[in-house]
Write a protein that holds these residues in place. Structure first.
Motif, PDB file in Angstrom:
ATOM      1  N   HIS A   1     -63.362  -1.756 -38.059  1.00 16.07           N
ATOM      2  CA  HIS A   1     -62.462  -2.762 -37.507  1.00 16.07           C
ATOM      3  C   HIS A   1     -62.526  -2.853 -35.987  1.00 16.07           C
ATOM      4  CE1 HIS A   1     -59.180   0.579 -37.850  1.00 16.07           C
ATOM      5  NE2 HIS A   1     -59.597   0.536 -36.605  1.00 16.07           N
ATOM      6  N   LYS A   2     -63.540  -2.243 -35.397  1.00 11.78           N
ATOM      7  CA  LYS A   2     -63.808  -2.464 -33.978  1.00 11.78           C
ATOM      8  C   LYS A   2     -65.068  -3.323 -33.896  1.00 11.78           C
ATOM      9  CE  LYS A   2     -61.234   1.610 -32.534  1.00 11.78           C
ATOM     10  NZ  LYS A   2     -61.270   2.977 -31.996  1.00 11.78           N
ATOM     11  N   TYR A   3     -66.157  -2.755 -33.467  1.00  7.70           N
ATOM     12  CA  TYR A   3     -67.371  -3.573 -33.355  1.00  7.70           C
ATOM     13  C   TYR A   3     -68.101  -3.742 -34.681  1.00  7.70           C
ATOM     14  CZ  TYR A   3     -66.536  -3.771 -28.393  1.00  7.70           C
ATOM     15  OH  TYR A   3     -65.966  -4.018 -27.166  1.00  7.70           O
ATOM     16  N   GLY A   4     -67.490  -3.225 -35.777  1.00  6.85           N
ATOM     17  CA  GLY A   4     -67.938  -3.613 -37.107  1.00  6.85           C
ATOM     18  C   GLY A   4     -67.461  -4.995 -37.479  1.00  6.85           C
ATOM     19  N   LEU A   5     -66.520  -5.554 -36.666  1.00  4.45           N
ATOM     20  CA  LEU A   5     -66.090  -6.956 -36.717  1.00  4.45           C
ATOM     21  C   LEU A   5     -65.215  -7.295 -37.922  1.00  4.45           C
ATOM     22  CD1 LEU A   5     -69.439  -8.660 -35.577  1.00  4.45           C
ATOM     23  CD2 LEU A   5     -67.591  -7.719 -34.162  1.00  4.45           C
ATOM     24  N   VAL A   6     -64.472  -6.313 -38.440  1.00  5.10           N
ATOM     25  CA  VAL A   6     -63.588  -6.511 -39.590  1.00  5.10           C
ATOM     26  C   VAL A   6     -62.144  -6.346 -39.131  1.00  5.10           C
ATOM     27  CG1 VAL A   6     -62.914  -5.567 -41.846  1.00  5.10           C
ATOM     28  CG2 VAL A   6     -65.326  -5.745 -41.234  1.00  5.10           C
ATOM     29  N   TYR A   7     -61.221  -7.026 -39.828  1.00  7.46           N
ATOM     30  CA  TYR A   7     -59.795  -6.882 -39.534  1.00  7.46           C
ATOM     31  C   TYR A   7     -59.360  -5.413 -39.642  1.00  7.46           C
ATOM     32  CZ  TYR A   7     -58.933 -11.961 -39.801  1.00  7.46           C
ATOM     33  OH  TYR A   7     -58.907 -13.311 -39.582  1.00  7.46           O
ATOM     34  N   PRO A   8     -58.245  -5.032 -39.009  1.00  6.13           N
ATOM     35  CA  PRO A   8     -57.810  -3.626 -38.992  1.00  6.13           C
ATOM     36  C   PRO A   8     -57.674  -3.020 -40.384  1.00  6.13           C
ATOM     37  CG  PRO A   8     -56.513  -4.915 -37.440  1.00  6.13           C
ATOM     38  CD  PRO A   8     -57.361  -5.888 -38.196  1.00  6.13           C
TER      39      PRO A   8
ATOM     40  N   MET B   1     -61.614 -13.235 -37.664  1.00  6.56           N
ATOM     41  CA  MET B   1     -62.721 -13.367 -38.607  1.00  6.56           C
ATOM     42  C   MET B   1     -62.772 -14.832 -39.037  1.00  6.56           C
ATOM     43  SD  MET B   1     -62.660  -9.896 -40.989  1.00  6.56           S
ATOM     44  CE  MET B   1     -64.394 -10.099 -41.460  1.00  6.56           C
ATOM     45  N   ASP B   2     -63.878 -15.237 -39.633  1.00  6.66           N
ATOM     46  CA  ASP B   2     -64.014 -16.653 -39.970  1.00  6.66           C
ATOM     47  C   ASP B   2     -63.236 -16.996 -41.244  1.00  6.66           C
ATOM     48  OD1 ASP B   2     -65.589 -16.155 -42.312  1.00  6.66           O
ATOM     49  OD2 ASP B   2     -67.412 -16.077 -41.103  1.00  6.66           O
ATOM     50  N   GLU B   3     -63.190 -18.295 -41.576  1.00  8.31           N
ATOM     51  CA  GLU B   3     -62.355 -18.758 -42.684  1.00  8.31           C
ATOM     52  C   GLU B   3     -62.834 -18.231 -44.032  1.00  8.31           C
ATOM     53  OE1 GLU B   3     -64.461 -23.099 -43.538  1.00  8.31           O
ATOM     54  OE2 GLU B   3     -62.722 -22.977 -42.201  1.00  8.31           O
ATOM     55  N   HIS B   4     -64.121 -17.958 -44.181  1.00  8.37           N
ATOM     56  CA  HIS B   4     -64.624 -17.399 -45.436  1.00  8.37           C
ATOM     57  C   HIS B   4     -64.133 -15.963 -45.616  1.00  8.37           C
ATOM     58  CE1 HIS B   4     -67.182 -20.902 -45.873  1.00  8.37           C
ATOM     59  NE2 HIS B   4     -67.593 -20.714 -44.633  1.00  8.37           N
TER      60      HIS B   4
END
Length: 468
Positions: free
Chosen positions: A279-286, A73-76
């Motif tokens: 946390h898959k294609y929702g693009l969030v950490y586990p 994920m990005d720094e923000h």
């Protein structure tokens, strides 16, 4: 403690972590036990270094082409994650804004998935899509039991119908909650559950059918509308009204953005609930999943608990109690950060890379594609029969692992266990440049295996470390 070695020096105890003298400080022990509490404290710098050095030995997540789970994920988002690390999702009285954001997220998903009235349906966040699936399955079971009791019928033999290629969480659901699993085998002609032969599995004890938007083995969609049509025909003949739960662990966050014309969600009347993995294609950490019901009536009220906790009364719908709230905030961040168009572009790029990789691997010669990554950005291939005299896909997997790439090989499910495939999952962050680097390594390893003078030795019943 250290023990004497054969040459008179000391060797580290395998049950302890030895400290490099660079990190040791006056007054500290030089090793720390691994399987019991140390007798005293360590400096935070020392404890950090021990844990850091252990974790450093894990693989490079960017080169893991096996996992569906987000690894970047990005720094923000990283900053937000750290700021929210102490938030407890169950404590809605202490963290009311986090609770409000949770409601916004599942309402946004209800709207994305075409719920008839998104603002007046119901959903929840979960630890992952496995918990979301189990809540969806429990709702199906309770609705079935309620209807059977009202009709004066027994409720002791519920069954659930699913593909033999189902993810293991559904096997767990049936085991943990006393539901008979009925597996419809996949085949060369029916590579997914597609409604074919469904009438042979449905009866009055069927609580529902699971349709998977992105089968774990191959990434292929199961055609929800076609399954619903088969159930419609069964209802016309038998009167049995069988609902569908859509396991959208991956496809639930793919199809709305890059296949908007595909009817798989609440546009299909028979779909009672949908789950997905943030946390898959929702693009969030586990650590985040979601489940949404078509309408409030689809979720039996007895599954919602009113809990007096930390000064307030709050409803809770979960298998877990205390759990992190940070991932909920991260999910909302991603929804705001990307919006519909951003998700469309990210998912389309991942699919483009998957299609590119599939085309290039098919062109290498030794492989036949099982699918090409045109559903979710996942595809699988098998070794051609005329190319399997000296090596197999497990050998190729081992060779690629030497280069740092994790590309699993595994047998297909029941009735196809003689078919071994390899699979690649393309996630956000696998660029065309990285894909080219992988292809270069793969071509080199295939060439190496092809140059072998004879077949590689193999252990009998060779196990695979990969599990779905």
């Amino acid at each position: 403690m250290s023990r004497p070695a054969s040459n008179g020096s000391t060797a580290p105890d395998p049950g302890s972590s030895e400290l490099n003298p660079l990190f040791a400080r006056p007054g500290e022990a030089y090793d720390l036990p691994k399987f019991r509490f140390p007798s005293g404290e360590a400096l935070p710098e020392t404890a950090y270094q021990v844990v850091h050095d252990e974790a450093m030995l894990d693989g490079n997540a960017r080169l893991n082409l096996a996992t569906f789970v987000s690894t970047w994920m990005d720094e923000h988002a990283d900053r937000l994650y750290l700021e929210a690390a102490d938030k407890n999702m169950i404590d809605k009285d202490e963290y009311p804004r986090t609770a409000e954001i949770e409601t916004r997220c599942w309402t946004m998903l209800a709207d994305l998935w075409h719920a008839p009235d998104p603002r007046h349906t119901i959903g929840t966040s979960t630890i992952g899509s496995s918990e979301a699936c189990m809540l969806g399955g429990l709702a199906l079971k309770r609705r079935w039991q309620k209807a059977r009791r009202a009709a004066g019928r027994p409720t002791d033999r519920p069954n659930l119908i699913m593909s033999s290629a189902v993810q293991v969480c559904w096997e767990k659901f049936c085991n943990y909650f006393d539901v008979e699993p009925r597996y419809v085998p996949i085949s060369e002609d029916h590579k997914v559950l597609d409604g074919h032969g469904l009438e042979d599995y449905v009866d009055e004890n069927t609580i529902g059918v699971v349709a998977i938007m992105g089968v774990t083995y191959t990434g292929m969609y199961e055609p929800v509308a076609k399954i619903a049509q088969a159930l419609d025909a069964i209802e016309q003949r038998t009167g049995l009204n069988i609902p569908i739960h859509v396991d959208g662990a991956s496809g639930g966050m793919i199809a709305p953005f890059i296949q908007p014309e595909l009817e798989w969600d609440f546009r299909v009347d028979r779909v009672a609930s949908i789950s997905t993995s943030g946390h898959k294609y929702g693009l969030v950490y586990p650590g985040i999943g979601w489940v949404v019901w078509r309408e409030q009536a689809a979720l039996p009220e007895e599954l919602i608990f009113e809990v007096s906790y930390l000064g307030g009364q709050m409803p809770t719908l979960a298998l877990n109690f205390s759990r992190p709230g940070a991932q909920v905030l991260l999910q909302y961040y991603m929804f705001l950060r990307l919006g519909f168009d951003g998700y469309r572009r990210v998912q389309a790029n991942s699919r483009d890379v998957a299609r590119y990789l599939a085309d290039q691997i098919a062109a290498m010669g030794p492989f036949d594609l099982w699918n090409d990554g045109s559903d979710i950005p996942v595809f699988a291939w098998r070794l051609r029969a005329d190319h399997a005299d000296k090596w197999n896909l497990y050998d190729l997997s081992d060779r690629l692992r030497m280069k740092g790439w994790l590309v699993p090989a595994y047998p297909m499910p029941d009735d196809l266990t003689d078919v071994t495939v390899q699979r690649i999952v393309v996630r956000n962050g696998l660029s065309h440049d990285l894909a080219d680097a992988f292809l270069e390594d793969m071509r080199a390893e295939v060439a190496y295996l092809d140059r072998l003078d004879g077949p590689l030795p193999h252990e009998s019943d060779r196990p695979t470390a990969f599990h779905h």
